[in-house]
Design a protein around this motif. Structure first.
Motif, short mmCIF file in Angstrom:
data_model
loop_
_atom_site.label_atom_id
_atom_site.label_comp_id
_atom_site.label_asym_id
_atom_site.label_seq_id
_atom_site.Cartn_x
_atom_site.Cartn_y
_atom_site.Cartn_z
N PHE A 35 -7.76 1.01 1.07
CA PHE A 35 -7.10 0.90 -0.23
C PHE A 35 -7.28 2.16 -1.08
N MET B 121 0.01 2.37 -4.20
CA MET B 121 -0.11 0.93 -4.37
C MET B 121 1.10 0.45 -5.19
N GLU C 107 -7.53 -5.90 -4.61
CA GLU C 107 -6.54 -5.43 -3.63
C GLU C 107 -6.65 -6.22 -2.34
N TYR D 149 -5.19 -9.58 -2.97
CA TYR D 149 -3.72 -9.51 -3.01
C TYR D 149 -3.18 -9.61 -1.59
N THR E 63 0.78 -1.24 0.00
CA THR E 63 0.00 0.00 0.00
C THR E 63 0.81 1.29 0.00
N ARG F 162 2.46 -5.45 -7.49
CA ARG F 162 1.39 -6.29 -6.94
C ARG F 162 0.71 -7.12 -8.03
#
Length: 116
Positions: free
Chosen positions: A61, A67, A93, A96, A40, A71
């Motif tokens: 998020f 971000m 997200e 993830y 993040t 990722r």
């Protein structure tokens, strides 16, 4: 279409489960925090602040400083769904993060978890 219920759940309410999963397998809270920060862009202080404020997953998020572009290299199945096939960005997200914590608990090296 209605938003998924997880979006309104606070990260702080799920965070202890991430920690417990990691610690059960000999990993640490610091490693979980490192994963969250990597994903993040939050600093440790900002992460602690978001947890204390009971920030929802959606806001957590949406307000993330940066971000991590790597990722997208997080692939595989979590909760029966391929992460890379999830269309809705907030859900992707969240998954993830779930996948990274799962990799930590399964003993994967931190450098590989962080796609280094």
């Amino acid at each position: 279409m209605a938003k998924h219920r997880i979006y309104s759940v606070s990260v702080a309410s799920v965070y202890p489960h991430y920690i417990a999963k990691a610690e059960k397998k000999g990993r640490t809270r610091a490693e979980v925090d490192e994963i969250i920060r990597w994903l993040t862009g939050y600093s440790q202080k900002a992460l602690d602040d978001r947890l204390a404020k009971q920030t929802s997953f959606e806001d957590f998020f949406a307000q993330a400083p940066r971000m991590n572009p790597l990722r997208s290299l997080v692939t595989g199945v979590i909760c029966g769904v391929r992460v890379e096939e999830i269309q809705e960005s907030t859900m992707r997200e969240i998954r993830y993060l779930d996948k990274l914590v799962d990799e930590l608990a399964r003993g994967k090296a931190m450098a590989k978890i962080l796609r280094g």
